[in-house]
Write an enzyme that holds these catalytic residues in place. Structure first.
Site, PDB file in Angstrom:
ATOM      1  CG  HIS A   1      -2.187   0.784   1.009  1.00  0.00           C
ATOM      2  ND1 HIS A   1      -2.257   1.910   0.217  1.00  0.00           N
ATOM      3  CD2 HIS A   1      -3.444   0.600   1.492  1.00  0.00           C
ATOM      4  CE1 HIS A   1      -3.489   2.376   0.219  1.00  0.00           C
ATOM      5  NE2 HIS A   1      -4.235   1.607   0.975  1.00  0.00           N
TER       6      HIS A   1
ATOM      7  CE1 TYR B   1      -9.182   7.145   6.652  1.00  0.00           C
ATOM      8  CE2 TYR B   1     -10.020   5.862   4.816  1.00  0.00           C
ATOM      9  CZ  TYR B   1      -9.047   6.666   5.356  1.00  0.00           C
ATOM     10  OH  TYR B   1      -7.944   7.002   4.606  1.00  0.00           O
TER      11      TYR B   1
ATOM     12  CB  THR C   1      -6.559   8.919   0.408  1.00  0.00           C
ATOM     13  OG1 THR C   1      -5.673   8.774   1.522  1.00  0.00           O
ATOM     14  CG2 THR C   1      -6.277   7.854  -0.636  1.00  0.00           C
TER      15      THR C   1
END
Length: 793
Positions: A492, A608, A621
């Site tokens: 990630h 979230y 993001t």
């Protein structure tokens, strides 16, 4: 497995008659072709760098300006150098070296080039100013105001023709730093439905104190950083949320992407690997040449492409603290626990991939005869690996478990046991590979007769596998199962899911349609008669290291066994019907998740939802806090039997509009959480304690959600071929007592949900939550009574 005589270009022996030199012409030929390929790649990168550097100008534009300028000055009988050479001639005897005609030409070229550079600079800055306006985001869905239409025309006008992947990077605006006052106000608004009056009053006092005293001081430093750097968030986000984590990245960080849901183009594992690997390498070639079109909103507004740069040839390398003291202790619940010095290792070029099968590692070259291997040739290499009967070396089979466990043991083992000799060479082959491939010896797929268990097993296999058959540090792993099903597992830190999704869409669309298979399931084409085989990597792993490996495996298996996954295709309706309700599909689903969660746990929680900030340079993001006061009011109405349908519908529309406003604010740089995160970091660097920031960043996200967007819709004709749909992807649970939910909207009639939680939590059950989501979706749709409206018509 490779031929020994092909490994060296020459051999020599010393005899009484002198030196006997033996040249291997094939090896020398391959060296020549490799060098030729390398120089071609360098030239392409240089050319692309020039094209991107002058965008929205172009070399052809320079030629037009020069010809036009020279023609105009000649027709008007004007000195094209605008008197430059006349002034210089008073100090330098130019006429001795350059004729009058030469002066005219050189002067014209210099002034014309200067004019072209000025025009390009002006166009770029005008485009940057245009892209800084985000009023178009707040237009009513499905309609554009006259102002927005004029703005879109201007953006197109100043964008230039045929942009490449990185053409817009220098024209994208910087992420703005929101005012502290606005961020505090929005935070309190988001916290209100989750606190009672006493808790809220206390938090409000902390917030107001921060806003008045410490906040402005921290804000000054953030603004200074925003002026100095391309993005004031992204580098800190990557370092502190990802690279400094000491806990396992498997499950906690890495995520997965699935294959087609209903079809497998071939059941031959080697053939599926051949086509997919070739498609990935073709994507890399386009990426290297910047031939991938930049992602554009409304086919006009560019999004940042910086995350693509480290897609290939990248590996996350663990590190021990190495004397670097931490400026902070993040209580941010997305990833990190403690700190270390991980780095992302990126190579400009890699000509091989690393392959794992039944406990053995292989290095497979992707080029031969100066070209990329064709699908059937890659299948040939994979077949050689599959038929290899050799046993794993001691410690080799479980080696990749080091990347699945805690980071510090892996870092220490890497430094102690893999820093020299054959271990270092083999580790380099893995870490410097273009990407990692696992030939899984299990079978996974969606089974219509057993849909729940088959999809859950498939997802868990992609997320963590056996904990030792994925190299979790690689930018991504391609996993090909024994029956031909495949998927991805992605690290990630280097990029977010939409970037990996863009690659995956290319692979899935290329595999059965453009590349295809023969009738017997093989890749099209013929095997290569002289192709050197894969190289088996050699390891010398001592028992002390094997102990560390087994310890990491135990940690990883405990984590993996605790994951409760549930994937289900929701086919009752899709975005087609939701749009008839005049509601945003994403807002509809997010509100349904809130209703489902309240039914599941009997309470609301901090939620979230990931949104992109790629309208800005190097944007990643931002968080949309989906649990709003408006959504809670709607959920309470749904739980109240006395509330009328009209009341519920009115509250739903208000909640949906609020959600859309929050999403727009997040995308346009006015979110809450990244700003607070950076303020907290600055406070720690300055040695200032803030009770407000500490409490905000310690709040757990018990419901973490993300939509996987289908970005290249034109690649998939779901009306004619509805079977060619992917199930999207998912991720592990964020909180120990919470849920992770990923969903993908496919076509007009299908939404796939991926739900994760932990078996160890008595509060969660992924299958129960899935049932609640399905019922919530149906209950909300029922409010609109679409069938009744159709009957009335």
């Amino acid at each position: 497995m490779a031929e020994a005589h092909q490994a060296v270009a020459f051999q020599f022996t010393v005899t009484p008659d002198g030196i006997d030199l033996h040249l291997c012409h094939e090896a020398l030929r391959q060296i020549y072709l490799s060098g030729l390929h390398s120089w071609k790649k360098r030239f392409i990168r240089f050319k692309n760098g020039v094209m991107t550097g002058v965008y929205p100008g172009s070399p052809s534009g320079l030629l037009v300006v020069l010809v036009g300028y020279m023609s105009t000055t000649k027709y008007a009988k004007i000195d094209p150098s605008l008197g430059i050479f006349t002034k210089l001639s008073t100090h330098i005897p130019i006429s001795k070296y350059v004729t009058e005609e030469g002066q005219r030409i050189v002067g014209g070229v210099l002034v014309g080039t200067g004019l072209w550079i000025t025009v390009t600079f002006v166009m770029r800055n005008i485009l940057k100013c245009l892209l800084s306006w985000h009023g178009w985001m707040f237009s009513r869905h499905g309609s554009l105001s006259l102002k927005t239409k004029i703005w879109l025309v201007l953006v197109k006008l100043f964008s230039g023709p045929k942009p490449m992947l990185y053409s817009f990077q220098s024209s994208l605006p910087r992420l703005p730093v929101p005012p502290v006052k606005d961020t505090v106000r929005r935070y309190l608004e988001s916290a209100r439905p989750l606190m009672d009056d006493e808790q809220y009053k206390r938090m409000e006092g902390l917030a107001k104190d921060f806003e008045k005293n410490l906040g402005p001081k921290l804000q000054w430093y953030l603004k200074l950083k925003s002026w100095w750097t391309s993005n004031y968030v992204s580098d800190w986000w990557e370092e502190y949320i990802y690279l400094r984590g000491r806990g396992p990245i498997m499950v906690n960080s890495n995520y997965y992407a699935m294959d087609f849901l209903y079809v497998i183009p071939t059941s031959l594992q080697a053939a599926r690997a051949g086509n997919s690997i070739h498609a990935i390498m073709m994507y890399r070639r386009k990426l290297d040449r910047a031939q991938i079109k930049p992602l554009m909103v409304l086919n006009t507004i560019p999004m940042c492409s910086s995350q693509y740069e480290r897609m290939f040839n990248t590996s996350r390398v663990p590190g021990v603290e190495a004397g670097r003291a931490s400026p902070m202790s993040l209580h941010f619940a997305i990833l990190t626990r403690f700190l270390d010095a991980n780095v992302l290792q990126h190579m400009n070029e890699s000509r091989h991939i690393a392959v794992f099968h039944k406990g053995r590692f292989y290095k497979v070259w992707m080029f031969y005869d100066g070209r990329l291997l064709l699908p059937r040739e890659i299948e040939q290499q994979i077949e050689r690996i599959l038929v290899d009967k050799s046993e794993p070396q001691p410690g080799e089979e479980l080696l990749a478990a080091l990347t699945a466990g805690d980071r510090v043991p892996w870092a220490k083992a890497r430094s102690q046991f893999f820093s020299r000799g054959k271990n270092k060479q083999s580790l380099d082959a893995v870490e410097k590979a273009a990407f990692f491939v696992t030939l899984d010896d299990t079978e996974q797929r969606y089974e219509p007769n057993n849909p729940v268990q088959s999809l859950d097993s498939y997802a868990k296999s992609l997320l963590h596998g056996k904990c030792y058959d994925r190299w979790f540090d690689k930018s991504f792993n391609l996993i090909v199962f024994k029956n031909g099903t495949m998927g991805l597992n992605a690290e990630h830190s280097w990029a977010d899911a939409p970037v990996v999704g863009h690659l995956w869409e290319h692979v899935l669309s290329s595999d059965p349609v453009r590349l295809g298979y023969t009738e017997d399931g093989h890749c099209k084409g013929n095997p290569h008669p002289n192709l050197p085989g894969p190289q088996r990597l050699q390891w010398d792993i001592p028992e002390e290291c094997q102990t560390v490996i087994n310890s990491s495996l135990k940690v990883a298996q405990t984590l993996a066994d605790d994951v409760d996954m549930h994937i289900f295709p929701f086919s009752d309706f899709g975005k087609g019907l939701i749009k008839k309700c005049k509601t945003s599909p994403d807002g509809f689903i997010q509100i349904a998740l809130q209703l489902a969660h309240f039914r599941d746990k009997g309470k609301f929680c901090l939620t979230y939802e990931a949104s992109m900030t790629r309208l800005f340079r190097e944007g990643r993001t931002e968080t949309v806090r989906s649990c709003t006061t408006q959504t809670c009011d709607f959920v309470r109405a749904m739980m109240n039997e006395k509330a009328t349908r009209e009341e519920k519908l009115k509250l739903l529309k208000v909640a949906a509009e609020k959600h859309q406003d929050l999403y727009r604010l997040a995308m346009t740089g006015h979110g809450i959480d990244r700003h607070l995160f950076c303020l907290y970091l600055v406070s720690k660097y300055l040695g200032e304690d803030s009770a407000f920031l500490k409490e905000v960043l310690s709040e757990p996200w018990r419901l973490s959600t993300s939509q996987t967007p289908l970005q290249q819709v034109d690649l998939f004709d779901l009306k004619r071929h509805p079977e060619y749909v992917t199930s999207g992807g998912g991720f592990g649970p964020v909180a120990d007592d919470g849920y992770g939910v990923s969903y993908i909207i496919l076509g007009e009639d299908l939404i796939n949900f991926h739900i994760s939680s932990k078996h160890s939590s008595p509060e969660t059950d992924s299958h129960r939550f899935g049932s609640n989501i399905k019922q919530a979706m149906l209950d909300i749709l029922e409010l609109f009574q679409l069938d009744n409206k159709a009957n009335n018509k």
